[in-house]
Design a protein around this motif. Sequence first.
Motif, PDB file in Angstrom:
ATOM      1  N   ALA A 113     -22.885  -6.761 -36.244  1.00  0.00           N
ATOM      2  CA  ALA A 113     -22.181  -5.596 -35.699  1.00  0.00           C
ATOM      3  C   ALA A 113     -22.790  -4.268 -36.126  1.00  0.00           C
ATOM      4  O   ALA A 113     -22.181  -3.211 -35.953  1.00  0.00           O
ATOM      5  N   ARG A 116     -22.603   0.006 -40.744  1.00  0.00           N
ATOM      6  CA  ARG A 116     -21.346   0.756 -40.686  1.00  0.00           C
ATOM      7  C   ARG A 116     -21.053   1.397 -42.046  1.00  0.00           C
ATOM      8  O   ARG A 116     -21.587   0.989 -43.068  1.00  0.00           O
ATOM      9  N   VAL A 130     -22.596  -5.176 -41.171  1.00  0.00           N
ATOM     10  CA  VAL A 130     -21.398  -5.935 -40.805  1.00  0.00           C
ATOM     11  C   VAL A 130     -21.779  -7.094 -39.884  1.00  0.00           C
ATOM     12  O   VAL A 130     -22.454  -6.903 -38.871  1.00  0.00           O
ATOM     13  N   MET A 187     -14.791  -0.514 -39.535  1.00  0.00           N
ATOM     14  CA  MET A 187     -14.679  -0.591 -38.078  1.00  0.00           C
ATOM     15  C   MET A 187     -13.295  -0.153 -37.591  1.00  0.00           C
ATOM     16  O   MET A 187     -12.750  -0.681 -36.620  1.00  0.00           O
ATOM     17  N   ALA A 220     -13.351 -10.072 -35.320  1.00  0.00           N
ATOM     18  CA  ALA A 220     -14.297  -9.100 -34.765  1.00  0.00           C
ATOM     19  C   ALA A 220     -14.203  -9.006 -33.246  1.00  0.00           C
ATOM     20  O   ALA A 220     -14.449  -7.936 -32.673  1.00  0.00           O
ATOM     21  N   VAL A 223     -12.424  -6.164 -31.847  1.00  0.00           N
ATOM     22  CA  VAL A 223     -12.947  -4.833 -32.138  1.00  0.00           C
ATOM     23  C   VAL A 223     -14.209  -4.531 -31.331  1.00  0.00           C
ATOM     24  O   VAL A 223     -14.412  -3.404 -30.871  1.00  0.00           O
ATOM     25  N   ILE A 224     -15.053  -5.551 -31.147  1.00  0.00           N
ATOM     26  CA  ILE A 224     -16.325  -5.366 -30.441  1.00  0.00           C
ATOM     27  C   ILE A 224     -16.494  -6.482 -29.405  1.00  0.00           C
ATOM     28  O   ILE A 224     -15.786  -7.502 -29.433  1.00  0.00           O
ATOM     29  N   TYR A 231     -25.450  -6.667 -30.244  1.00  0.00           N
ATOM     30  CA  TYR A 231     -25.031  -7.285 -31.495  1.00  0.00           C
ATOM     31  C   TYR A 231     -25.804  -8.569 -31.807  1.00  0.00           C
ATOM     32  O   TYR A 231     -25.467  -9.291 -32.745  1.00  0.00           O
TER      33      TYR A 231
END
Length: 415
Positions: A113, A116, A130, A187, A220, A223-224, A231
Amino acid sequence: MIVLKLILESFYFAFSSLKENKLRTFLSLIGITIGIMTIIGVFSAVDTLRNNLQSSVDKLGSNTIYVQKWPWEFGGDYQWWKYMNRPNASIRDFEKLKERITNAEALSYNVWAGNRTIKYKSNSVEGAQVSAVTHDYYKTWNFDLDDGRYFSEAESKAGSPVALIGYSVAEGLFPNQKAVGKTINAMGRKITVIGVFAEEGEDMLGTSADKTVLLPLSFARNVIDIQSEQYGPEISVRGKPGVPVEELESELRGLMRSVRRLSPLQDDNFSLNKSTVLTAQLDSMFAVVNLAGGVIGIFSILVGGFGIANIMFVSVKERTNIIGIQKSLGAKNYFILLQFLIEAVALCLMGGLIGLGIVYLLAFILHMIADVDIIVDMSKVVLMFILSTAIGLISGIIPAFMASRLDPVEAIRSK
């Protein structure tokens, strides 16, 4: 006994000559010393770099295959335009492979990810790496924990807000504190730390768990976009113990082609990457480096050899009178020949030992200053002795032969 006595006498005469002409001996040694130091130094540097890179590659696992979009290839014929249109490894690919594969001990779906900023109260760590993984990641990647534990299967399935963090991240966020049980911000979410990776240090490929933040994939995905190319989604497949990696690769290729419904005429639209690919690339790259270093070293030694030969010619001229006396007293030609050959070989061996000593000294200094372990392989030490002896024989044979063929009467009369 007679032969042994003659050899010992030859050594005595040779070293007496070297001892009497200290400056000339020193100047003679310089060329050989530089040549041997160059060869051993280059080979040791290459071996050290090769060993460190191989250690980094070995972390990937010798029996682990990575299903990815891009192949691990190098060179000018890299067909990036062809690979660019391939689909990424998907959750569907992962689930189908997990259902059907028989030669795998474990599979995991992994995404990176990005870097961050991780925060805890007023403390923050920038550039934390991450990653999000499925539960069996711990079976496909080798790591140790300094504190805490890995995700439970329930936490992985439920997508619980928990994380394992790297040693450097823990040091930055929780100086002189216990990290496990603390809640961090990452995040845009609050996440509980349940484990800390053991300190590894960064290897030559830049891989390290020290700045990693590891999350359950199910967390995750809220979130993404876990299947987005940015990624770098991949599927890690570790083979069962005793199953050759080639057999695992063959099964994986067949299953992936089936999962993606590719016809026999279509090329693979995925890559099966493994550490042996990188090892082969390293072998070919360092073979060229070794060759270049060897050529440079050989030329350096040849220059030193010419210097030894020149000194030996001077030595023969200076000792012509003594050679005549020796021959008049019954010294055989081979005794004179052996005497000068031993002197040439002794010079070269002394130069080689000095060169080897300098390499060891530099290795020790680098270790003390930069904590770099330089590998001086014993095979290279043996190579030093062989090269020094060979150069000594080659450099000294002509002067020694000329000395052995001198007429005793003419030699005694010479000034």
